[in-house]
Design an enzyme around this catalytic site. Structure first.
Site, PDB file in Angstrom:
ATOM      1  CG  ASP A 110      13.579  94.664  58.122  1.00 27.08           C
ATOM      2  OD1 ASP A 110      14.079  95.029  59.198  1.00 27.08           O
ATOM      3  OD2 ASP A 110      14.243  94.388  57.106  1.00 27.08           O
TER       4      ASP A 110
HETATM    5  N1  URA Z   1      17.470  90.762  57.346  1.00 23.18           N
HETATM    6  C1  URA Z   1      16.768  91.807  56.848  1.00 23.18           C
HETATM    7  O1  URA Z   1      17.245  92.546  55.999  1.00 23.18           O
HETATM    8  N2  URA Z   1      15.517  91.989  57.299  1.00 23.18           N
HETATM    9  C2  URA Z   1      14.938  91.190  58.220  1.00 23.18           C
HETATM   10  O2  URA Z   1      13.789  91.419  58.589  1.00 23.18           O
HETATM   11  C3  URA Z   1      15.682  90.107  58.729  1.00 23.18           C
HETATM   12  C4  URA Z   1      16.954  89.913  58.265  1.00 23.18           C
END
Ligand code: URA
Length: 255
Positions: A110
């Site tokens: 993310d």
């Molecule tokens: N899980 C998440 O919630 N976000 C990420 O960026 C990676 C794994």
């Protein structure tokens, strides 16, 4: 002599640098791809990259390209995408522009997640590193709100439902509750990569994630890389990843 390598058609197209894997799947389904002059409609059709000829709208594409592999410590506020329509900064902008090769992130972090991201143009390896079938472990360092009850830890580890589908088993390590700050820190190991998976798992137990960082992927660690820094993977590391994903035979050759 060049070894025959069987590879899915959409991966071979993506690997040529022509377009992304998703776009390649679309092109195949639309009937715009020929293999040895025959139109193929299944992206999962297996080709011999050393023997078969792929053409797109009548133009031949090279099935092979020099493979490159990088490890990046992704900072926050950068998208793990190749490009962004709104002009937001992506992880590709952090690598030298002179590469001249289309590379892409392996899996997704993310925008506000930091840490280890592998980037490559090796579609086969990328596919295996992200598919849960190959059981590649990703380790995240998590800070979440509040204290986690034992029964909720068990839920995280045994699997809980997100989007109507149970998550695969996970492992929790180094659990610590910080009473003054009313937050918990821990490491979680998972081998799936569903969208916002870790955050949604913790939301499911009512403990929103405050901070998320990926610290390990398939046994590779960040080492001394600072946020925003990257380095090419060494030969041994590449061989190690290939071995982990079943892409090397016993003699260490690509198979
Ligand atoms: N899980 C998440 O919630 N976000 C990420 O960026 C990676 C794994």
């Amino acid at each position: 002599m060049k070894k025959l390598e069987k590879i899915y058609l959409h991966l071979a197209i993506a690997q040529s640098g022509y377009c992304s894997r998703r776009k390649a799947e679309k092109l195949v389904r639309e009937g715009r791809i020929k293999v040895n002059k025959e139109t193929i409609l299944s992206p999962e059709y297996k080709i011999n990259s050393a023997k078969d000829t792929i053409s797109i709208n009548g133009f031949k594409i090279r099935a092979e390209e020099e493979k490159v592999y990088f490890l990046l410590n992704k900072p926050e506020d950068v998208l793990s995408a190749v490009s962004d329509e709104r002009g937001e900064k992506t992880v590709i902008d952090l690598l030298p522009g002179s590469l001249g090769i289309r590379i892409y992130p392996v899996g997704r972090l993310d925008k506000d997640t930091t840490g280890l991201l592998i980037l490559t143009n090796d579609g086969q390896l990328a596919f295996r590193l992200t598919h849960p079938k190959f059981k590649i472990i990703k380790t995240y360092s998590v800070f979440c709100e509040g204290r986690i009850e034992k029964r909720d830890l068990l839920k995280l580890e045994r699997g809980l439902e997100i989007d109507g589908k149970k998550t695969l088993p996970a492992k929790i390590k180094n659990l610590r509750f910080d009473r003054p700050k009313n937050r918990t820190s821990l490491l979680i190991e998972i081998y799936e990569g569903r969208k916002r998976q870790v955050k949604r798992m913790f939301l499911e137990i009512g403990r929103p994630v405050l901070n998320l960082k990926r610290i390990k992927y398939a046994g590779l660690s960040l080492g001394k890389l600072k946020k925003g820094e990257f380095r090419p993977l060494g030969k041994r590391e590449i061989a190690y990843l290939k071995e982990k994903t079943g892409l090397l035979n016993e003699k260490g050759n690509d198979c």
